[in-house]
Write an enzyme that holds these catalytic residues in place. Sequence first.
Site, PDB file in Angstrom:
ATOM      1  N   LEU A  14       0.669  -1.400  -0.060  1.00  0.00           N
ATOM      2  CA  LEU A  14       0.015   0.006   0.027  1.00  0.00           C
ATOM      3  C   LEU A  14       0.749   1.300  -0.061  1.00  0.00           C
ATOM      4  CD1 LEU A  14      -2.617  -1.258   2.688  1.00  0.00           C
ATOM      5  CD2 LEU A  14      -3.106  -0.688   0.177  1.00  0.00           C
ATOM      6  N   ASP A  54      13.119   4.167  10.685  1.00  0.00           N
ATOM      7  CA  ASP A  54      12.584   2.812  11.238  1.00  0.00           C
ATOM      8  C   ASP A  54      11.550   3.372  12.331  1.00  0.00           C
ATOM      9  OD1 ASP A  54      12.206   0.977  13.082  1.00  0.00           O
ATOM     10  OD2 ASP A  54      14.084  -0.001  13.032  1.00  0.00           O
ATOM     11  N   ASN A  81       2.040   4.594   7.327  1.00  0.00           N
ATOM     12  CA  ASN A  81       1.496   3.477   6.857  1.00  0.00           C
ATOM     13  C   ASN A  81       2.265   2.300   7.376  1.00  0.00           C
ATOM     14  OD1 ASN A  81       0.538   1.897   4.395  1.00  0.00           O
ATOM     15  ND2 ASN A  81       2.748   1.526   4.128  1.00  0.00           N
ATOM     16  N   TYR A 157      -2.998  -7.466  16.031  1.00  0.00           N
ATOM     17  CA  TYR A 157      -2.988  -6.791  15.049  1.00  0.00           C
ATOM     18  C   TYR A 157      -4.187  -6.055  15.155  1.00  0.00           C
ATOM     19  CZ  TYR A 157      -3.538  -4.810  10.050  1.00  0.00           C
ATOM     20  OH  TYR A 157      -3.511  -3.827   9.171  1.00  0.00           O
ATOM     21  N   LYS A 161      -5.011  -1.558  15.826  1.00  0.00           N
ATOM     22  CA  LYS A 161      -5.737  -0.685  14.804  1.00  0.00           C
ATOM     23  C   LYS A 161      -6.817  -0.052  15.528  1.00  0.00           C
ATOM     24  CE  LYS A 161      -2.801  -1.488  11.316  1.00  0.00           C
ATOM     25  NZ  LYS A 161      -2.054  -0.197  10.903  1.00  0.00           N
ATOM     26  N   THR A 190      -1.781  -7.969  -0.032  1.00  0.00           N
ATOM     27  CA  THR A 190      -0.592  -7.446  -0.021  1.00  0.00           C
ATOM     28  C   THR A 190       0.344  -8.579   0.742  1.00  0.00           C
ATOM     29  OG1 THR A 190      -0.646  -6.542   2.077  1.00  0.00           O
ATOM     30  CG2 THR A 190      -0.938  -5.223   0.143  1.00  0.00           C
TER      31      THR A 190
END
Length: 232
Positions: A14, A54, A81, A157, A161, A190
């Site tokens: 992305l 980083d 991102n 994860y 988010k 991805t």
Amino acid sequence: MTTITLITGANKGLGFEAARRLRELGHTVLVAARHPGRGRAAADRLDSPFVPLDVTDEGSVRTAADWVRSRYGRLDVLVNNAGIEGPTTPIDQATATDVAAVLDTNLLGVVRVTNAFLPLLRASAGPRIVNVSSGTGSFALTEQNSWWDLALVPPVYAVTKTALTKLTLCYAHALPGMRVNAADPGWTATDLNNFKGTQTVREGTDVIVELATVPPDGPTGTYVNRHGAVPW
């Protein structure tokens, strides 16, 4: 005046596609990535500057901000991102170390980068911040779609988010002069999901490009995908 845009994790997926599309729109896109070889190769493909960055390393972030300051004096668009998937184990089997590692990139990385680049964003006439979140962080969508398959929605994860979307709202209220929004790319093919996603990277970046190009009086504090608002 050319729009100066920095995208973290821009060497692939992305991030790379968003960089390519925004460059086509005339932005000067700074390709930021933690891996020097891959980042520089991606930047070369786009004919764009490469910025070693980083998001888990405070020194790396500060050095990147100093470089952008010395070269451009401002930043118009920041796209946070960079992110990692983390373990796909059930939450009751995850360790605190597992959770901390994913939070360090997906949440704390956004704090490090955003705060380091705020002085440069404040120098812009129309500063925008786009945080790449995920629909998996939505309570409503998780319940409606029964997103409990660990292989598709790793719980750690998803938790990061959820936190990132709330962080976006907090930044939007703290920075009323900036447009700060959370983008849900949707389930895009991805390497993060081993290319299982049903959307193309172009479809996945539609909302990122949209939010990266909102006008100074555009929306802020929103959580959207390419179809519209995402329910909390």
